[in-house]
Enzyme design. Structure first.
Site, short mmCIF file in Angstrom:
data_model
loop_
_atom_site.label_atom_id
_atom_site.label_comp_id
_atom_site.label_asym_id
_atom_site.label_seq_id
_atom_site.Cartn_x
_atom_site.Cartn_y
_atom_site.Cartn_z
N GLY A 218 0.83 -1.19 0.00
CA GLY A 218 0.00 0.00 0.00
C GLY A 218 0.86 1.24 0.00
O GLY A 218 0.40 2.36 0.26
N GLU A 259 5.08 -6.77 0.83
CA GLU A 259 4.89 -7.23 -0.54
C GLU A 259 4.54 -6.07 -1.47
O GLU A 259 3.44 -5.98 -1.97
CB GLU A 259 3.83 -8.33 -0.59
CG GLU A 259 2.67 -8.04 0.34
CD GLU A 259 1.74 -9.19 0.56
OE1 GLU A 259 2.22 -10.31 0.79
OE2 GLU A 259 0.53 -8.95 0.49
N PRO A 260 5.51 -5.21 -1.72
CA PRO A 260 5.25 -4.05 -2.55
C PRO A 260 5.22 -4.39 -4.04
O PRO A 260 6.01 -5.20 -4.51
CB PRO A 260 6.45 -3.14 -2.25
CG PRO A 260 7.54 -4.06 -1.83
CD PRO A 260 6.89 -5.25 -1.21
N GLY A 261 4.28 -3.78 -4.73
CA GLY A 261 4.25 -3.88 -6.19
C GLY A 261 4.59 -2.53 -6.77
O GLY A 261 5.69 -2.25 -7.25
N ARG A 298 -5.48 2.62 -16.56
CA ARG A 298 -5.57 3.26 -15.26
C ARG A 298 -6.32 4.61 -15.23
O ARG A 298 -7.11 4.85 -14.32
CB ARG A 298 -4.18 3.42 -14.63
CG ARG A 298 -3.51 2.07 -14.30
CD ARG A 298 -2.15 2.26 -13.66
NE ARG A 298 -2.21 3.24 -12.60
CZ ARG A 298 -2.66 2.96 -11.38
NH1 ARG A 298 -3.03 1.75 -11.06
NH2 ARG A 298 -2.71 3.92 -10.49
N TYR A 302 -9.35 4.04 -12.80
CA TYR A 302 -9.15 4.58 -11.45
C TYR A 302 -9.11 6.10 -11.41
O TYR A 302 -8.92 6.69 -10.36
CB TYR A 302 -7.80 4.08 -10.89
CG TYR A 302 -7.66 2.59 -10.74
CD1 TYR A 302 -8.54 1.88 -9.95
CD2 TYR A 302 -6.64 1.92 -11.39
CE1 TYR A 302 -8.40 0.51 -9.79
CE2 TYR A 302 -6.49 0.54 -11.24
CZ TYR A 302 -7.38 -0.16 -10.44
OH TYR A 302 -7.22 -1.50 -10.29
N CYS A 328 -12.61 2.67 -30.28
CA CYS A 328 -13.96 3.16 -30.49
C CYS A 328 -14.76 3.08 -29.20
O CYS A 328 -15.65 2.24 -29.03
CB CYS A 328 -14.62 2.42 -31.63
SG CYS A 328 -13.93 2.99 -33.19
N GLU A 329 -14.36 3.91 -28.29
CA GLU A 329 -14.98 4.04 -26.98
C GLU A 329 -14.23 5.20 -26.33
O GLU A 329 -13.07 5.44 -26.68
CB GLU A 329 -14.79 2.77 -26.16
CG GLU A 329 -15.58 2.76 -24.91
CD GLU A 329 -16.07 1.37 -24.51
OE1 GLU A 329 -16.53 1.27 -23.39
OE2 GLU A 329 -15.99 0.42 -25.29
N TYR A 356 0.69 -2.05 -12.92
CA TYR A 356 -0.71 -2.18 -13.30
C TYR A 356 -1.00 -1.51 -14.64
O TYR A 356 -2.05 -0.91 -14.83
CB TYR A 356 -1.63 -1.64 -12.20
CG TYR A 356 -1.31 -2.26 -10.86
CD1 TYR A 356 -1.63 -3.59 -10.60
CD2 TYR A 356 -0.62 -1.54 -9.89
CE1 TYR A 356 -1.28 -4.18 -9.40
CE2 TYR A 356 -0.27 -2.13 -8.69
CZ TYR A 356 -0.61 -3.46 -8.45
OH TYR A 356 -0.26 -4.04 -7.26
C1 LIG Z 1 -1.75 -6.16 -5.16
C2 LIG Z 1 -1.23 -6.66 -3.89
C3 LIG Z 1 -0.04 -6.12 -3.36
C4 LIG Z 1 0.72 -4.97 -3.99
O1 LIG Z 1 0.10 -3.74 -3.81
P1 LIG Z 1 0.83 -2.39 -4.29
O2 LIG Z 1 -0.12 -1.31 -3.98
O3 LIG Z 1 1.10 -2.54 -5.75
O4 LIG Z 1 2.11 -2.28 -3.55
C5 LIG Z 1 0.43 -6.68 -2.19
N1 LIG Z 1 -0.22 -7.69 -1.58
C6 LIG Z 1 -1.35 -8.24 -2.07
C7 LIG Z 1 -2.00 -9.36 -1.35
C8 LIG Z 1 -1.89 -7.74 -3.23
O5 LIG Z 1 -3.02 -8.27 -3.71
#
Ligand SMILES: *Cc1c(COP(=O)(O)O)cnc(C)c1O
Length: 405
Positions: A218, A259-261, A298, A302, A328-329, A356
């Site tokens: 997050g 668990e950062p994305g 996105r 969002y 076409c949207e 994403y």
């Molecule tokens: C998507 C997700 C993340 C990564 O979230 P970010 O906002 O991209 O850091 C981490 N843990 C879980 C379980 C997720 O589904």
């Protein structure tokens, strides 16, 4: 990676194309490990769903990262990229017992987020260590779609159901080795996050065999000037003190996991598009590019505001544009945005296109998904070819014979 490098990539590999700067990923990884350098056992599990290209996974593996996966297919991608099963946590939501058993058989860490599966899995496989995903019911951010810890969320097992969790664990004799939360995609306020971690610490006391506590992710990254960014350094300071205290209280060493994305890959990505048409209407000037929400959803999904640069004319006079796509949207990327003067044929670069973006791309309007390029060691490497017409029909089974094109 200069504008000139990007223009060369667009010329060589065509448009639209995603470009990922591996140095930015490395720097973000280091920033996070530095912020938690006083944690004895830190584990970062990169969230594959943000950007799943195998070369990106390999790059993160070389930095020491583990993986957070949400589907059996992501587990397979991770294994293909050279991760050992012990480096992978599997955190699905709403998947079948069979898929969870499949993942367990592959040797990855299982994370369960509902009571029904917990009871079934624990009954059948009491010796397989399991992590439990708790929903602490804390609103971490403003957007209900990307804030998954609140009361109506489908994610996690409610903290109020802790007695039921404990009963299942006791009845089945299963081994709970981790607890987990992931409260949402926007940590705007560190104190709110710390408050949620307190709930997790309290819960952790109820389990005697924990090896790790996973605080999810997050971490918010800025998309434009003035955006709030999660203060990782401040979070590191506060949580390190609290975590190390808790370990003493718990009586045995624990791993702190995240668990950062987005934090790791968002800013590393740029999406390059070509301007097909400049269209003046009575109310605005549209710059229409060779892409749409089929490639970059996105802004429409969002309301995300990605900065857009005209890298073909970076010194040009600034004017106001609405940047839209070619499907076409309605596929608006930006409205009334100040951008250096755009001509047809210019290349625009969308920022924060690492997380994403490609993973949400589709073939809508029968368009090909873009190519992906990784910038590494001062060179551009093609890491995914653009799709071709064959990709659109490869799995179709026509009821009549096809017409030779
Ligand atoms: C998507 C997700 C993340 C990564 O979230 P970010 O906002 O991209 O850091 C981490 N843990 C879980 C379980 C997720 O589904």
């Amino acid at each position: 990676m200069t504008n000139k490098d990007l223009l060369n990539i667009a010329t060589q590999h065509g448009s639209p194309v995603y470009v990922y700067n591996s140095e930015v990923i490395t720097n973000q990884y280091k920033r996070l490990t530095d912020a938690f350098k006083n944690i004895e056992q830190l584990r970062l599990n990169y969230a594959v769903k943000a950007l799943n290209n195998i070369s990106v996974l390999q790059h993160l593996r070389s930095l020491g990262s583990g993986l957070d996966t949400v589907s059996i297919q992501e587990v397979k991608l991770g294994l293909l990229a050279g991760y050992t099963p012990e480096k992978i946590i599997y955190t699905p939501n709403g998947v079948s017992l069979q898929e969870i058993e499949h993942a367990a058989a592959m040797g990855v860490q299982i994370n369960i987020d509902n009571l029904s599966i917990l009871e079934q899995f624990g009954t059948k496989h009491p010796s397989v260590p399991v992590c439990i995903r708790i929903n602490p019911h804390v609103m971490a951010g403003g957007n209900a779609n990307i804030s998954v810890g609140h009361i109506d969320s489908k994610f996690g097992i409610s903290i109020h159901q802790l007695p039921h969790i404990l009963r299942i664990v006791q009845n089945t004799g299963m081994n709970i080795n981790g607890i987990h939360m992931h409260t949402g995609s926007d940590i705007l306020d560190i104190d709110v996050f710390i408050y949620a971690t307190e709930i997790l610490f309290e819960t952790a006391q109820k389990f005697k065999n924990l090896e790790f506590i996973d605080f999810g992710s997050g971490f918010k990254v800025p998309y434009k000037d003035g955006d709030i960014e999660t203060d990782i350094e401040e979070l590191g300071k506060k949580l390190t003190i609290r975590f190390n205290d808790f370990q003493k209280q718990y009586g045995k060493p624990l791993t702190l996991a995240f668990e950062p994305g987005k934090f790791l890959v968002s800013a590393a990505g740029k999406f390059l598009v070509n301007v097909n048409v400049i269209k003046q209407t009575t109310s605005t000037v549209f710059a229409q590019v060779d892409s749409g929400f089929n490639h970059f959803i996105r802004p429409m999904l969002y309301g995300s505001q990605h900065e857009i640069e005209n890298i073909s004319n970076p010194k040009g006079k600034q004017r106001f544009y609405s940047v839209v796509g070619y499907i076409c949207e309605t596929d608006t990327f930006a409205t009334n945005r100040r951008i250096n003067e755009i001509s047809e044929g210019d290349v625009l670069a969308f920022k924060n296109a690492g997380a994403y973006c490609f993973t949400m791309a589709s073939n809508y309007n029968s368009r090909y998904r873009p190519a992906e390029v990784m910038w590494k060691d001062g060179k551009a490497h093609l890491i995914r070819k653009r799709e071709t017409f064959d990709d659109l029909i490869v799995n179709q089974i026509p009821l009549e014979s096809l017409v030779e094109a």
